[in-house]
Structures are given as structure tokens and as C-alpha cells.
Write an enzyme that holds these catalytic residues in place. Structure first.
Site, mmCIF file in Angstrom:
data_model
loop_
_atom_site.group_PDB
_atom_site.id
_atom_site.type_symbol
_atom_site.label_atom_id
_atom_site.label_comp_id
_atom_site.label_asym_id
_atom_site.label_seq_id
_atom_site.Cartn_x
_atom_site.Cartn_y
_atom_site.Cartn_z
ATOM 1 C CD GLU B 53 -24.180 41.918 14.419
ATOM 2 O OE1 GLU B 53 -24.676 41.834 13.874
ATOM 3 O OE2 GLU B 53 -24.738 42.782 15.533
ATOM 4 C CG PHE B 115 -29.019 39.591 27.534
ATOM 5 C CD1 PHE B 115 -29.562 38.763 28.122
ATOM 6 C CD2 PHE B 115 -28.667 41.050 27.811
ATOM 7 C CE1 PHE B 115 -30.602 39.534 26.692
ATOM 8 C CE2 PHE B 115 -29.271 41.609 26.359
ATOM 9 C CZ PHE B 115 -30.726 40.592 26.109
ATOM 10 C CD GLN B 116 -27.634 40.584 23.462
ATOM 11 O OE1 GLN B 116 -26.854 42.190 23.878
ATOM 12 N NE2 GLN B 116 -27.865 40.594 22.463
ATOM 13 C CE LYS B 165 -22.663 48.695 28.804
ATOM 14 N NZ LYS B 165 -24.123 48.720 28.915
ATOM 15 C CG MET B 467 -20.420 24.856 -7.879
ATOM 16 S SD MET B 467 -20.085 24.863 -9.416
ATOM 17 C CE MET B 467 -18.946 26.126 -9.777
HETATM 18 C C1 LIG Z 1 -22.429 30.189 2.844
HETATM 19 C C2 LIG Z 1 -22.659 29.265 1.581
HETATM 20 N N1 LIG Z 1 -23.456 28.791 1.992
HETATM 21 C C3 LIG Z 1 -23.475 27.779 0.994
HETATM 22 C C4 LIG Z 1 -22.096 27.612 -0.041
HETATM 23 C C5 LIG Z 1 -22.459 26.053 -1.005
HETATM 24 N N2 LIG Z 1 -22.538 27.024 -2.059
HETATM 25 C C6 LIG Z 1 -21.463 26.712 -3.146
HETATM 26 S S1 LIG Z 1 -21.958 27.464 -4.247
HETATM 27 C C7 LIG Z 1 -23.388 27.401 -4.350
HETATM 28 C C8 LIG Z 1 -24.565 27.785 -5.433
HETATM 29 C C9 LIG Z 1 -24.460 29.605 -5.215
HETATM 30 O O1 LIG Z 1 -25.769 29.682 -6.056
HETATM 31 P P1 LIG Z 1 -25.451 30.927 -6.911
HETATM 32 O O2 LIG Z 1 -25.335 32.348 -6.213
HETATM 33 O O3 LIG Z 1 -27.307 31.225 -7.078
HETATM 34 O O4 LIG Z 1 -24.804 30.457 -8.053
HETATM 35 P P2 LIG Z 1 -24.901 30.255 -9.051
HETATM 36 O O5 LIG Z 1 -23.396 28.940 -9.245
HETATM 37 O O6 LIG Z 1 -26.360 29.560 -9.719
HETATM 38 O O7 LIG Z 1 -24.281 31.200 -10.308
HETATM 39 C C10 LIG Z 1 -23.641 26.932 -2.822
HETATM 40 C C11 LIG Z 1 -24.756 27.123 -2.561
HETATM 41 C C12 LIG Z 1 -21.210 28.253 0.013
HETATM 42 N N3 LIG Z 1 -20.494 28.426 -0.532
HETATM 43 N N4 LIG Z 1 -21.803 29.259 1.042
#
Ligand SMILES: Cc1ncc(C[n+]2csc(CCOP(=O)(O)OP(=O)(O)O)c2C)c(N)n1
Lengths: 85, 554
Positions: B53, B115-116, B165, B467
Site C-alpha cells: 500500500e 479483526f483488522q 464495509k 548521505m
Molecule cells: C524512510 C527513511 N528512512 C531513513 C531516512 C534517513 N536517510 C536519509 S538519506 C539516507 C541514506 C540513503 O541512502 P541511499 O538511498 O543509498 O542514497 P545515497 O545517499 O547513498 O545516495 C537515509 C538512511 C530517510 N530519509 N527515509
């Protein structure tokens, strides 16, 4: 901490209070008092909401005024609709 | 009322959607929404089965952002509904019009921990613009009309309608009434137009700060006319990218944490900031107290609550940008300021020199941008690759660059690209992803396969949560806690398992040909681009620092 009272007119929906209180809390205001007066003629609800916060009351006023089920917000006798920037 | 005929709640849902021009919906069935899926069976509306979803919600967001129409997603009660939440939060934060329909347990069971059963109305309060729970089938059509109207009215956003529902199966006389106007009155527009005109005519170093509101208001033509008349230097937010013609002589690019040096310095030096559909977000302003310290502010906004929220507006102009931008138009006598901006733009232009054989992601994304067809839609995930895409790719419309701006939600890129591709079947759609983010909604490759969507995926692979790794290196003494992804799956094999053609490149000399091959391929394609894990995004304004004190690659 500033104390304020808001006079709010809302649609009398079963869900309106929850949304009102959620926004109030999220925007950094604590509720110090609340009274409700359901109107007999219309499907409206008058709410008197007392809040305290360090934030500007205008901030809350504008956020509450946006809510779909809220018709009008007035701060302490001052109208919400006429006092923008 | 034109005609009346017995319908079920479920069929009323699709009739109302049709009245609102809905052609495509995204969703996933389950017990409490089965009558709606049964009614769907007889409907002309096309349903796209996603594999989670959250994927359905992001596809609805991508659909809405690429097309300007309302995106629609459906989910069952309980876990189906909770899986929508992240997508709704993302849509609220980026002001995207989405209508989410959730099934609910029958009314007699509500409140009994059935349920749900989950209180999705309660959960939705913090992540929707508005939400409804229908308790009488006679209210259903009206409620749905309101949901579509609220999603689009004023500052756009997501609306949830929870339908028990038994309401889905209940019979009702369906009146083919037209969607009524919203009962809620619009805030009276107010303008300090006179003050704004004076400020603008007196400014020596004004700058236009363009936000996502310009695209949302469909005011790109008005913005460009304003820029043509004033020839004012400009900067854009992440969500504003594409609004300004990227070729405009005095356009300095993105501002903020990973903004260009020219953009950030110009804003800091400006004496007047004209914020258009922008909200002084913390990633934009850096340390707020030192943001554009000498500038007066003209703020053009649709949402009164944004005025004076983070920065005082010397002149606030509330209302439709399509009307208010033309009202500000004048010619400006600011030649030396224009020249100064132009010199900075030239002096601080991007440097694509990158010693060694390994591929430089900014150069790859620049090349993709140069080679992709006009009107390509680019989506991103979140992280370094997202910032590189924002910095090094060019867009001629905000609806061509879809990125999770305010929420920064990993997992956005692929499902948003699916939604974008469905709304714009004739345009190329490219998802720029990272090896971390890609895995967050990787199940949606199934949706690509099922509908044979020609989505292109550029996977920037640094085997890291890049990042976060960059911040660990810069601000946490290089203690690389839980950011290594060296054991990623084989992405080429993974794509192939979904009948998606794929290729991996590791050297600079492979880049051009690989991009050309990807763009020429008729179907879906995944291009895995291996980069050096140590590459950082520059410039970077450290947290709680003024924007001109940026860190740069030295
Ligand atoms: C759902 C979610 N969880 C955690 C984060 C924190 N976060 C921001 S950037 C990042 C790393 C992203 O890694 P990647 O997709 O490999 O991209 P890169 O920075 O290596 O280009 C994380 C964990 C987020 N923004 N969104």
C-alpha cells in the site's frame, strides 16, 4: 507563557474536536480550558478554548481557521479574518 | 438532480470518481474493502495493483505531481490503511492532492477491536489535510465530492475517506448531482500591494526566491513573464526546481543546505527577498536568524498560516499567484546587481573534474539530463543522489521533477515514477535512486513488470547509506554506524527477475553509451552506476549555520 481564549464556531461533526485538539497540541499550545455549546437551530458548535503557549496566538488562529469543519475563529473579541500581516 | 437509481455504496464511489475525471487508481484489496473491489469490477476506472500500500500511495503522489490531477489510492482496513500513512504524510508535507479510500470493518463491529480494525481516522489526523469517516450511505456521495474539492482547494493536500464495509454494500438512491462547491469559505485575499511595489522599486539587490507553490498554482507562465519583465536574479527551492527557465541568464539554481554557492551568497547579500510560493523551510534558510540578514521580504502565498511563520513579511500578498505575480510586474534598474550575480554564477559554476577512473555521479546525472528527451519526468529517492539530481539536472517544469522534499522519504522514487508514467504514457520517466532507497519499495518492480511500464531507473550505487555516511564522516568523527551496504543483492539479477533489462557500469568511459542505450530502450531499464563510496555532496551548509558559511570540496 501567554494565556488566550479563542471563540470558535465549528460544524458539529463527531470528528471536529479531535482535529481541533490535535492541531492545538501540534502547534505548541496547551489547553487550559474548554467549553462547548451545541446550537439548537443549526448544526453548529460554539467552542470556547483557552490555551497557553510561548508562541503567537495568531499562529494557532491561522492554523485552526484553515480546518475544513471550522467556520470562524475569534481571539478575545478580535476577529480572525481581518488582521493579516 | 438528473436521475436516480439504486446503487451500492461501492458503485457510488466509482461513479463519483468518474464525475471528477478519475481514470486511474492505485491500490491493494483486502477483506474490509472487498465490496468496493467488487464494484470496481464493473467500473471503467483502471486500477493498478501495487505490491504494497505504501507503493500505491506514492504512485498516487507521483501521478498527481506529474499530471496536476488528484491521485487516488485504495487500501483495506487495519494494516492496509496503516501502510498508506507514510505516503499521506509525504503528500501533506509537499502539499499534493491525493484522495485515499480505506475500507473499515462494519459499523456494528467498530470500536470492538475487531479483526483488522484500526482507528485510521485517528491516525490520519496528523497526516492529512482532512479526513472523513462515512457513517451513513446517504452521505457517501456528498462526502466524496467534498474530499476531491478539499484536496484541490487552496493549498492542496491529501484527504482520507474511511468507509465501513456495510456502507459499501448498502443500497442508496444515487443522484447524479454535480459536485457542490465547498461550504468552507476561502480566506479573504489580502494584499500589501502598495508596500510591495514600493519595496521592489527601491531595491538595489532584490532576488526572487521561488518555491513549490508556483507549480502547484500553475503559475509557471506568470512567473516567467514576471522574470522576463523584471530580469530579476532568482533562486529556487528543491520543490521549486523547474519553475524558472533553467536557461535564464540570472537564475542561480537551488539555494539552501546543498544549494549553489552563487545562490546562497546572492540571497545573503540581497536587500529584498521576493518569496513566491515558498515557506522559509529550515533546509532552505540554514540558521534562520542569519538568513538574508539585510533583506526586506515580500511574501506571495496561498496559505495565510505561512505568512510570518518563520520570517516576518514586510509585505504579504495572500492569494492566487496567477493574479498577484502580474500585479507586481515592473522594470528594475539593478544592472550592477545583475552583473554581480552573473559573475558569481560564472565563477562558482560546477566543476565536473573528478580524477581517476571511477564514475562521478554529478557528471552522470548532468549527462542524463543533457541527453534525455524534452519533458522527461525525473523522480528521485532520498540521499546524496537526490541532491546531485537537484544540482546537476535541469527541468523546464516543476511537474518534471518529483522528489520527496519536505518529508525526505526513502522509497519514493520507484513508485512515484510508476504513477508519473501512468499519467504521462508518452513521456520518458526516469527514477534516480540510491542503493539504500531502492530497496525500500523494491517490490514495485512487480508493478512495472505487470503493466510493462517503460520506467528507467538510474541506480547510483555507493554500497552505502551515502548521505548518512557523509554526515558521520563530517560530524560524527567518521564513526560509520550502520551505513554499510556492501552485501547488497546483485541489482542486475534482481531487475532481470522482474523482466527488466539491466546493466552495470563501473568506469567513466562506459557512461555515455550506457545512458544512450537506456534511453533508446523501449521497455523498462535499470542502469546500475557504481561510484566511489567516499564521494560527498558539495557544497554543504552545516546544521544551524548561515548559508554563506558553506563547506566545499577542497
Ligand atoms: C524512510 C527513511 N528512512 C531513513 C531516512 C534517513 N536517510 C536519509 S538519506 C539516507 C541514506 C540513503 O541512502 P541511499 O538511498 O543509498 O542514497 P545515497 O545517499 O547513498 O545516495 C537515509 C538512511 C530517510 N530519509 N527515509
Amino acid at each position: 507563557m501567554n494565556q488566550h481564549t479563542l471563540r470558535i464556531t465549528a460544524h458539529n461533526q463527531p470528528t471536529v474536536l479531535e482535529r481541533l485538539l490535535q492541531v492545538t497540541r501540534y502547534r505548541g499550545f496547551s489547553v487550559t480550558g474548554m467549553t462547548m455549546f451545541p446550537s439548537n437551530e443549526s448544526n453548529l458548535l460554539d467552542i470556547e478554548l483557552s490555551v497557553s503557549s510561548e508562541h503567537s496566538i495568531e499562529h494557532l488562529n491561522h492554523q485552526l481557521s484553515k480546518l475544513f469543519d471550522i467556520n470562524d475563529v475569534v481571539i478575545d473579541g478580535k476577529s480572525s479574518q481581518q488582521n493579516s500581516a | 438532480m438528473v436521475s436516480e437509481k439504486k446503487e451500492t455504496g461501492g458503485s457510488v464511489l466509482f461513479k463519483v470518481m468518474q464525475q471528477h475525471g478519475v481514470e486511474h487508481v492505485f491500490g491493494y484489496p483486502g477483506g474490509a474493502i472487498m465490496p468496493i473491489y467488487d464494484a470496481l469490477y464493473d467500473s471503467n476506472i483502471q486500477h493498478f495493483l501495487c505490491r504494497h500500500e505504501q507503493g500505491a500511495a506514492f504512485s498516487a503522489v507521483g501521478y498527481a505531481r506529474a499530471s496536476g490531477k488528484v491521485g487516488v489510492c485504495l487500501a483495506t482496513s487495519g494494516p492496509g490503511a496503516t501502510n498508506l500513512i507514510t505516503g499521506l504524510a509525504d503528500a501533506l508535507a509537499d502539499s499534493i492532492p491525493v484522495v485515499a479510500i480505506t475500507g473499515q470493518v462494519p459499523m456494528v463491529a467498530m470500536g470492538s477491536d475487531a479483526f483488522q480494525e484500526v482507528d485510521i481516522f485517528g491516525l490520519s489526523l496528523a497526516c492529512t489535510k482532512h479526513s472523513f469517516q462515512v457513517r451513513d450511505v446517504n452521505d457517501l456521495a456528498k462526502t466524496l465530492h467534498q474530499a476531491f474539492a478539499i484536496a484541490l482547494e487552496g493549498r492542496q493536500g491529501p484527504v482520507l475517506v474511511d468507509i465501513p464495509k456495510d456502507i459499501q454494500t448498502a443500497e442508496v438512491e444515487f443522484a447524479v448531482a454535480l459536485a457542490s462547491n465547498l461550504a468552507k469559505k476561502e480566506a479573504a485575499p489580502s494584499a500589501n500591494l502598495g508596500t510591495a511595489l514600493t519595496l521592489l522599486s527601491q531595491a538595489k539587490s532584490p532576488i526572487l526566491y521561488v518555491g513549490g507553490g508556483v507549480g502547484m498554482a500553475e503559475a509557471v507562465p506568470e512567473l516567467r513573464e514576471f522574470m522576463a519583465a523584471t530580469n530579476i536574479p532568482s533562486v529556487a527551492t528543491l520543490k521549486g526546481l523547474g519553475a524558472v527557465n533553467p536557461e535564464h541568464e540570472f537564475y542561480l539554481g537551488m539555494l539552501g543546505m546543498h544549494g549553489t554557492k552563487a545562490a546562497n551568497i546572492a540571497v545573503q547579500q540581497s536587500d529584498l527577498l521576493i518569496a513566491v510560493g515558498a515557506r522559509f523551510d529550515d533546509r532552505v534558510t540554514g540558521k534562520l536568524a542569519e538568513f538574508a540578514p539585510n533583506a526586506k521580504v515580500i511574501h506571495l502565498e496561498i496559505d495565510r498560516a505561512e505568512i510570518n511563520k518563520r520570517r516576518f513579511a514586510d509585505a504579504a500578498i495572500l492569494g492566487d499567484l496567477k493574479i498577484n505575480l502580474p500585479a507586481l510586474t515592473m522594470s528594475l534598474d539593478i544592472d550592477s546587481w545583475r552583473q554581480h550575480c552573473s559573475v558569481m554564477k560564472h565563477d562558482f559554476a560546477w566543476d565536473y573534474n573528478h580524477p581517476g577512473e571511477t564514475i562521478f555521479a554529478p557528471a552522470v546525472l548532468k549527462e542524463v539530463s543533457d541527453l534525455m528527451p524534452k519533458n522527461t519526468v525525473v523522480t528521485t529517492d532520498v540521499g546524496q543522489h537526490q541532491m546531485w539530481a537537484a544540482q546537476h539536472m535541469s527541468f523546464n517544469d516543476p511537474s518534471n521533477f518529483l522528489t520527496s522534499g519536505s518529508m525526505g522519504t526513502m522509497g519514493f522514487g520507484v513508485p512515484a515514477a510508476i504513477g508519473a508514467q501512468i499519467s504521462r504514457p508518452d513521456d520518458t520517466v526516469i527514477a534516480v535512486s540510491g542503493d539504500g532507497s531502492f530497496m525500500m519499495n523494491v517490490q514495485e518492480l512487480s508493478t512495472i513488470k505487470r503493466f510493462q511500464l517503460p520506467v528507467k531507473i538510474v541506480l547510483i550505487d555507493n554500497e552505502k547509506l551515502g548521505m548518512v555516511r557523509q554526515w558521520q564522516d563530517l560530524f560524527f568523527n567518521g564513526r560509520l554506524s550502520e551505513t554499510d551496504l556492501a552485501d547488497n543483492p546483485d541489482f542486475v539479477m534482481l531487475a532481470n527477475a522482474f523482466d527488466i533489462k539491466a546493466k552495470k557500469i563501473t568506469k567513466k568511459e562506459e557512461v555515455t553509451q550506457a545512458i544512450e542505450e537506456m534511453l533508446a530502450h523501449q521497455g523498462p531499464y535499470l542502469l546500475q552506476v557504481k561510484i566511489d563510496a567516499a564521494d560527498n555532496v558539495w557544497p554543504l551548509v552545516p546544521p544551524n549555520t548561515a548559508n554563506h558559511k558553506m563547506m566545499e570540496n577542497r
